[in-house]
Design an enzyme around this catalytic site. Structure first.
Site, PDB file in Angstrom:
ATOM      1  N   VAL A 142      -5.381  -1.585   7.013  1.00  0.00           N
ATOM      2  CA  VAL A 142      -5.785  -2.490   6.218  1.00  0.00           C
ATOM      3  C   VAL A 142      -5.965  -2.282   5.403  1.00  0.00           C
ATOM      4  O   VAL A 142      -6.782  -0.494   4.970  1.00  0.00           O
ATOM      5  CB  VAL A 142      -6.927  -3.531   6.546  1.00  0.00           C
ATOM      6  CG1 VAL A 142      -5.859  -4.723   7.516  1.00  0.00           C
ATOM      7  CG2 VAL A 142      -8.153  -2.777   7.313  1.00  0.00           C
ATOM      8  N   CYS A 143      -5.664  -2.613   3.613  1.00  0.00           N
ATOM      9  CA  CYS A 143      -5.637  -1.498   2.365  1.00  0.00           C
ATOM     10  C   CYS A 143      -6.402  -2.658   1.606  1.00  0.00           C
ATOM     11  O   CYS A 143      -6.320  -3.159   1.132  1.00  0.00           O
ATOM     12  CB  CYS A 143      -4.670  -0.935   2.104  1.00  0.00           C
ATOM     13  SG  CYS A 143      -4.379   0.039   4.089  1.00  0.00           S
ATOM     14  N   THR A 144      -6.700  -1.844  -0.038  1.00  0.00           N
ATOM     15  CA  THR A 144      -6.587  -2.730  -1.462  1.00  0.00           C
ATOM     16  C   THR A 144      -6.067  -1.068  -1.517  1.00  0.00           C
ATOM     17  O   THR A 144      -5.836   0.347  -2.183  1.00  0.00           O
ATOM     18  CB  THR A 144      -8.195  -2.479  -1.780  1.00  0.00           C
ATOM     19  OG1 THR A 144      -8.857  -3.880  -0.528  1.00  0.00           O
ATOM     20  CG2 THR A 144      -8.103  -3.094  -2.959  1.00  0.00           C
ATOM     21  N   ARG A 333     -11.210  -8.995  -0.529  1.00  0.00           N
ATOM     22  CA  ARG A 333     -11.730  -7.742  -1.280  1.00  0.00           C
ATOM     23  C   ARG A 333     -10.631  -7.947  -2.695  1.00  0.00           C
ATOM     24  O   ARG A 333     -11.147  -7.277  -3.584  1.00  0.00           O
ATOM     25  CB  ARG A 333     -10.748  -6.432  -0.494  1.00  0.00           C
ATOM     26  CG  ARG A 333     -12.049  -6.160   1.094  1.00  0.00           C
ATOM     27  CD  ARG A 333     -11.234  -5.669   1.769  1.00  0.00           C
ATOM     28  NE  ARG A 333     -10.143  -6.145   2.722  1.00  0.00           N
ATOM     29  CZ  ARG A 333      -8.840  -5.943   2.925  1.00  0.00           C
ATOM     30  NH1 ARG A 333      -8.372  -4.370   2.071  1.00  0.00           N
ATOM     31  NH2 ARG A 333      -8.300  -6.633   3.291  1.00  0.00           N
TER      32      ARG A 333
END
Ligand SMILES: *[C@@H]1O[C@H](CO)[C@@H](O)[C@H](O)[C@H]1NC(C)=O
Ligand SMILES: *[C@@H]1O[C@H](CO)[C@@H](O)[C@H](O)[C@H]1NC(C)=O
Ligand SMILES: *[C@@H]1O[C@H](CO)[C@@H](O)[C@H](O)[C@H]1NC(C)=O
Ligand SMILES: *[C@@H]1O[C@H](CO)[C@@H](O)[C@H](O)[C@H]1NC(C)=O
Ligand SMILES: *[C@@H]1O[C@H](CO)[C@@H](O)[C@H](O)[C@H]1NC(C)=O
Length: 395
Positions: A142-144, A333
């Site tokens: 999972v990331c931004t 986020r």
């Protein structure tokens, strides 16, 4: 084999979500503005550099790196196997895990099959262990990711790599234990042919795909997990059953970085190649407005969201939700990142500014392994290991 953990993870997410839904807000904070150059409690160090020589036969390319990281690799492989076998025993799988994984390894396309075999041989572990390791990156990331354009049309690309969700919360350390172990595996890679750089990436040692990379003067690329129940991991089952017309996502990004020679070609391949699972691709080019988020199902691009600076769209932000939908309330986020980008303003955008955005909780959270900054015209990539001191959101 793969869907079980995903479903359990989804169920666990829902439960945990309910538990923290009220606790989320206290983790948010004002936008950071002085985090770069990295220092202080959110900075955990830099990562070593390696050259991957594409002129070598695939089985030899990763040997030095694998040997240097043998102990760390074995620790992570052990942790992953404990988790996978727990899920498998709760399912209805008859064949042994090792034999399924080894067989899966033999079905992977060239040159990835040979590269993975080379790693297994170098560190003397069963082939299936390295296959499991490579599959895990396709599933638990999972990331931004952010692409932003300054007033002169110059593009900046950055990402937080958040990894290890549900892979063991360590109460004593108040951290995800797999996330901590993975930090020791992060490396900066320079893929070369004829002693010249083809592209650069930030990778976990042992993973032969690419989740973040830059090809100088041409494009930058990051990949974020897309949790989709419509067709999610069916592709991986189909692969097991012999219907092999979809690509592993991280192998496609690697192939595009290695072999695509334009932003348009990269975009076309990432949008239109059939995949084993849904994903988001975030690509930036080398010219104004060349930047987009491609939301992929297994078979098609569901949406392409492009930069459009003259109409005020000077950045795109992708976390793990479809751009046209609201993120899950307990895992937002996106809005904190947008808020900080808005406060930064286009006039002031730069790699350090993006580092600040990615250092603001909850964009920075307990899963964050690293922050990578990419700049296309110089072919520049820099990666920093991260830490999120308490109080900090678990994801
Ligand atoms: C957790 O903390 C303990 C003691 O501080 C340390 O020995 C251990 O290695 C830590 N675990 C991880 C996964 O970082
Ligand atoms: C790359 O450089 C090394 C030493 O600098 C040289 O021995 C080798 O032949 C070169 N390889 C190619 C493909 O040019
Ligand atoms: C990329 O952009 C830079 C800055 O605008 C420019 O100098 C360079 O020639 C471009 N590279 C390519 C390959 O187009
Ligand atoms: C890129 O293309 C070359 C030449 O066709 C091929 O040998 C290589 O395997 C390709 N790379 C990947 C990662 O598929
Ligand atoms: C950021 O600015 C854009 C454009 O003005 C606006 O649409 C968006 O709602 C703002 N988002 C946040 C989180 O401030």
């Amino acid at each position: 084999m793969v869907r079980a953990p995903v479903l359990v993870a989804v169920a666990a997410a829902t439960l945990l979500a309910a538990a923290v839904v009220r606790a989320r807000d206290p983790y948010a904070e004002d936008c950071k503005i002085h985090e770069y150059p990295p220092a202080g409690p959110t900075y955990k160090g830099t990562i070593p550099d390696y050259i991957i020589n594409l002129d070598l036969p695939p089985s030899k390319r990763w040997v030095q790196l694998a040997l240097d990281k043998t102990a760390e690799l074995k620790t992570v492989i052990k942790a992953i196997k404990v988790i996978v076998s727990t899920f498998i025993h709760s399912g209805k799988f008859m064949a042994s895990l090792d034999s399924i994984l080894a067989w899966l390894g033999s079905t992977l396309p060239y040159p990835f099959n040979e590269e993975i075999k080379g790693i297994a041989t170098a560190i003397d572990v069963p082939l299936g262990d390295v296959v499991a390791f490579n599959i895990f990156y396709e599933i638990f990331t999972v990331c931004t990711s952010i692409i932003a354009e300054d007033k002169t049309g110059k593009l900046y690309h950055a990402r937080n790599l958040d990894f290890g969700l549900f892979l063991g919360w360590d109460i004593r350390n108040s951290s995800w234990s797999t996330t901590q172990k993975l930090k020791r595996l992060m490396v900066s890679l320079d893929f070369q042919k004829n002693n010249k750089t083809v592209f650069k990436s930030a990778n976990f040692a042992g993973y032969v795909g690419v989740i973040s990379g830059v090809k100088q003067g041409i494009f930058t690329l990051t990949m974020n997990e897309r949790f989709s129940l419509d067709g999610g991991y069916i592709g991986i089952f189909e692969w097991l059953l012999g219907k092999r017309d979809g690509w592993w996502m991280g192998f496609l990004t690697r192939t595009v970085l290695e072999n695509s020679t334009s932003y348009e070609d990269a975009k076309d391949k990432l949008a239109n190649t059939k995949l084993l699972a849904p994903v988001y691709f975030i690509i930036g080019g080398n010219k104004t407005d060349e930047g987009c988020i491609i939301t992929r199902s297994r078979t098609a691009a569901l949406d392409i969201k492009n930069l459009d600076a003259k109409n005020g769209i000077w950045y795109v932000v992708e976390t793990n939700y479809d751009p046209w939908k609201h993120p899950l309330v307990i895992d937002d986020r996106r809005h904190p990142a947008m808020n900080c980008l808005n406060q930064t303003k286009q006039e002031k955008i730069s790699l350090p500014a993006l580092y600040n955005v990615l250092s603001t909780k909850p964009v920075l959270n307990k899963l964050t392994v690293s922050t990578t900054l990419l700049e296309v015209s110089e072919g520049h990539i820099e990666t920093y290991l991260r830490e999120c001191p308490d109080p900090c959101s678990p994801w």
